[in-house]
Scaffold this active site. Structure first.
Site, PDB file in Angstrom:
ATOM      1  N   ARG A  21      34.916  39.832  15.052  1.00 44.71           N
ATOM      2  CA  ARG A  21      35.029  40.043  16.503  1.00 44.71           C
ATOM      3  C   ARG A  21      35.882  41.288  16.811  1.00 44.71           C
ATOM      4  O   ARG A  21      35.517  42.121  17.638  1.00 44.71           O
ATOM      5  CB  ARG A  21      35.665  38.787  17.102  1.00 44.71           C
ATOM      6  CG  ARG A  21      35.984  38.849  18.580  1.00 44.71           C
ATOM      7  CD  ARG A  21      36.583  37.496  18.950  1.00 44.71           C
ATOM      8  NE  ARG A  21      36.979  37.398  20.334  1.00 44.71           N
ATOM      9  CZ  ARG A  21      38.184  37.688  20.782  1.00 44.71           C
ATOM     10  NH1 ARG A  21      39.107  38.154  19.953  1.00 44.71           N
ATOM     11  NH2 ARG A  21      38.469  37.543  22.058  1.00 44.71           N
ATOM     12  N   ALA A  22      37.016  41.390  16.103  1.00 45.57           N
ATOM     13  CA  ALA A  22      37.909  42.522  16.359  1.00 45.57           C
ATOM     14  C   ALA A  22      37.257  43.838  15.937  1.00 45.57           C
ATOM     15  O   ALA A  22      37.346  44.844  16.660  1.00 45.57           O
ATOM     16  CB  ALA A  22      39.230  42.316  15.621  1.00 45.57           C
ATOM     17  N   ASP A 127      42.763  32.657  -1.370  1.00 49.28           N
ATOM     18  CA  ASP A 127      43.523  32.597  -2.630  1.00 49.28           C
ATOM     19  C   ASP A 127      44.835  33.387  -2.589  1.00 49.28           C
ATOM     20  O   ASP A 127      45.729  33.132  -3.381  1.00 49.28           O
ATOM     21  CB  ASP A 127      42.672  33.134  -3.793  1.00 49.28           C
ATOM     22  CG  ASP A 127      41.352  32.384  -3.932  1.00 49.28           C
ATOM     23  OD1 ASP A 127      41.285  31.230  -3.460  1.00 49.28           O
ATOM     24  OD2 ASP A 127      40.396  32.952  -4.492  1.00 49.28           O
ATOM     25  N   GLY A 185      56.957  19.028  -0.067  1.00 51.38           N
ATOM     26  CA  GLY A 185      57.967  18.268  -0.819  1.00 51.38           C
ATOM     27  C   GLY A 185      57.388  17.555  -2.025  1.00 51.38           C
ATOM     28  O   GLY A 185      57.763  16.416  -2.329  1.00 51.38           O
ATOM     29  N   ALA A 186      56.475  18.219  -2.730  1.00 50.45           N
ATOM     30  CA  ALA A 186      55.849  17.595  -3.908  1.00 50.45           C
ATOM     31  C   ALA A 186      56.878  17.403  -5.021  1.00 50.45           C
ATOM     32  O   ALA A 186      57.834  18.172  -5.132  1.00 50.45           O
ATOM     33  CB  ALA A 186      54.708  18.479  -4.406  1.00 50.45           C
ATOM     34  N   HIS A 215      57.203   7.165  -3.476  1.00 55.29           N
ATOM     35  CA  HIS A 215      55.958   7.893  -3.704  1.00 55.29           C
ATOM     36  C   HIS A 215      56.203   9.073  -4.634  1.00 55.29           C
ATOM     37  O   HIS A 215      57.347   9.513  -4.805  1.00 55.29           O
ATOM     38  CB  HIS A 215      55.386   8.400  -2.387  1.00 55.29           C
ATOM     39  CG  HIS A 215      56.375   9.231  -1.632  1.00 55.29           C
ATOM     40  ND1 HIS A 215      56.750  10.481  -2.027  1.00 55.29           N
ATOM     41  CD2 HIS A 215      57.081   8.958  -0.506  1.00 55.29           C
ATOM     42  CE1 HIS A 215      57.635  10.957  -1.178  1.00 55.29           C
ATOM     43  NE2 HIS A 215      57.863  10.056  -0.250  1.00 55.29           N
ATOM     44  N   HIS A 253      36.325  22.331  -1.259  1.00 54.51           N
ATOM     45  CA  HIS A 253      35.936  23.212  -0.160  1.00 54.51           C
ATOM     46  C   HIS A 253      36.408  22.753   1.204  1.00 54.51           C
ATOM     47  O   HIS A 253      36.314  23.512   2.164  1.00 54.51           O
ATOM     48  CB  HIS A 253      34.413  23.407  -0.168  1.00 54.51           C
ATOM     49  CG  HIS A 253      33.981  24.272  -1.305  1.00 54.51           C
ATOM     50  ND1 HIS A 253      33.814  23.779  -2.583  1.00 54.51           N
ATOM     51  CD2 HIS A 253      33.734  25.599  -1.368  1.00 54.51           C
ATOM     52  CE1 HIS A 253      33.471  24.766  -3.379  1.00 54.51           C
ATOM     53  NE2 HIS A 253      33.414  25.884  -2.675  1.00 54.51           N
ATOM     54  N   GLN A 255      39.175  22.691   2.048  1.00 48.18           N
ATOM     55  CA  GLN A 255      40.233  23.635   2.327  1.00 48.18           C
ATOM     56  C   GLN A 255      39.774  24.905   3.032  1.00 48.18           C
ATOM     57  O   GLN A 255      40.560  25.598   3.647  1.00 48.18           O
ATOM     58  CB  GLN A 255      40.790  24.048   0.981  1.00 48.18           C
ATOM     59  CG  GLN A 255      42.262  24.074   0.918  1.00 48.18           C
ATOM     60  CD  GLN A 255      42.635  24.359  -0.488  1.00 48.18           C
ATOM     61  OE1 GLN A 255      42.616  23.490  -1.343  1.00 48.18           O
ATOM     62  NE2 GLN A 255      42.944  25.591  -0.743  1.00 48.18           N
ATOM     63  N   ARG A 256      38.501  25.230   2.890  1.00 45.59           N
ATOM     64  CA  ARG A 256      37.997  26.489   3.450  1.00 45.59           C
ATOM     65  C   ARG A 256      37.544  26.379   4.896  1.00 45.59           C
ATOM     66  O   ARG A 256      37.611  27.334   5.642  1.00 45.59           O
ATOM     67  CB  ARG A 256      36.776  26.960   2.654  1.00 45.59           C
ATOM     68  CG  ARG A 256      37.091  27.549   1.327  1.00 45.59           C
ATOM     69  CD  ARG A 256      35.827  28.200   0.787  1.00 45.59           C
ATOM     70  NE  ARG A 256      36.035  28.682  -0.556  1.00 45.59           N
ATOM     71  CZ  ARG A 256      36.572  29.848  -0.847  1.00 45.59           C
ATOM     72  NH1 ARG A 256      36.969  30.635   0.115  1.00 45.59           N
ATOM     73  NH2 ARG A 256      36.712  30.215  -2.090  1.00 45.59           N
TER      74      ARG A 256
END
Ligand code: ATP
Length: 322
Positions: A21-22, A127, A185-186, A215, A253, A255-256
């Protein structure tokens, strides 16, 4: 009057639409002819290119993915394919190409530049392994999706007193795993850049339970030597000795595809404008990125063939905090 085409290539990243768009709108504002190439380098070769105006990019800034489509194009890996792409562009009267994409895409872009075609790249990959930009389009949104998954898994893990493993994307780069792991906080983070012994992961989990933790979350990068599959295999094999089970979630995916957050929309808008400004200055063969808060250009030859290194400071911080 310049004639500029834009394409998206490689893995889609949230914010690519805002960048398209930009590019289109900033180019139109200069009075240039603007074009969209469909399906990345494949569309460049086949001539799947059409003029685009301001209205064609309306209503897309909030959408994930890319309206132009993307592709991983084998033919473009050949010299003949790339020459064909340039012929197509010249036949259509297009004099400049903007490529929105990651490492592979910018390598292809550099090849076009070396063949004498004017190009500009925009740094975009979830990535964050691309040199020439401290952060790339899509990273922030992908990170937030990974973070939400960690937070949700924590709730379930607490209820069942179970250890959960979350595998996140990132190819050979551990950036998303490291950053989402710290932010979430893993208890343990496995990345390709740091050698990890699965016994150490098991020990961390054992100590976490001994200390009364409800946990335990382990975040692992898909490119790590011990990814989700390998770790699950290890834990299953030694279940009797270790004394606990572990469940894995592979985010993949998911995540994408998210809608880009404010950061990615703004970054993409700034980089899109930066690409048009670079073209206006006659600066070609460069990657437009964000460095120290400023929009910068870096020669593609300094970008390709390299992978951005993970921050050792953040690796150390993760080790202190987990
Ligand atoms: P991401 O890392 O986010 O998935 P990317 O841009 O690195 O994005 P790739 O699949 O590596 O994604 O590359 C996209 C396309 O770029 C490839 O399908 C190919 O057409 C082209 N490309 C990749 N590497 C090269 C190369 N060495 N030379 C020419 N073209 C390339």
């Amino acid at each position: 009057m310049k004639q500029v085409a834009v394409l998206t290539s490689g893995g889609d990243a949230p914010g690519m639409n805002a960048a398209i768009r930009a590019v289109i709108r900033c180019g139109v504002a200069k009075g240039w002819g603007m074009y969209g190439v469909r399906k990345g380098y494949a569309g460049l070769i086949s001539g799947n290119i059409s003029p685009m105006g301001t209205r064609d990019v309306g209503g897309i800034i909030h959408k994930g993915g890319t309206i132009l489509g993307s592709a991983r194009c084998q033919e473009f890996l050949t010299d003949a394919g790339r020459r064909k792409a340039i012929r197509t562009l010249r036949q259509m009267g297009i004099d400049t190409l903007v490529v929105i994409g990651g490492n592979g895409s910018q390598t292809g872009n550099y090849e076009l530049h070396q063949l004498g075609f004017p190009v500009v790249g925009i740094a975009s990959t979830i990535d964050n392994d691309l040199c020439g930009s401290e952060i790339t389009i899509g990273v922030d949104t992908a990170l937030n999706i990974a973070l939400e998954a960690i937070d949700r898994l924590k709730v379930t893990a607490s209820s069942h007193q179970r250890a959960f493993l979350l595998e996140v994307m990132g190819r050979k780069c551990g950036y998303i795993a490291l950053m989402s792991g710290i932010a979430g906080g893993a208890e343990y983070i496995l990345i390709p850049e740091v050698e990890t012994d699965p016994e150490e992961v098991a020990e961390t989990l054992r100590l976490a339970y001994e200390h009364g933790k409800a946990h335990a979350i382990i975040v692992v990068a898909e490119g790590a030597k011990y990814n989700a599959d390998a770790l699950i295999h290890f834990f299953e094999k030694h279940e009797d000795r270790l004394g606990f089970k572990i469940r894995a979630t592979i985010l993949g995916h998911v995540q994408r595809g998210g809608a880009p957050g404010a950061f990615d929309r703004l970054l993409a808008s700034r980089l899109g404008n930066g690409a048009i400004e670079a073209i206006d200055r006659g600066e070609f063969g460069v990657l437009v990125g964000l460095n120290k808060g400023k929009i910068t250009t870096t020669p593609l030859e300094e970008v390709v063939g390299k992978t951005k290194e993970i921050s050792q400071e953040m690796v150390k911080l993760a080790q202190i905090l987990d």
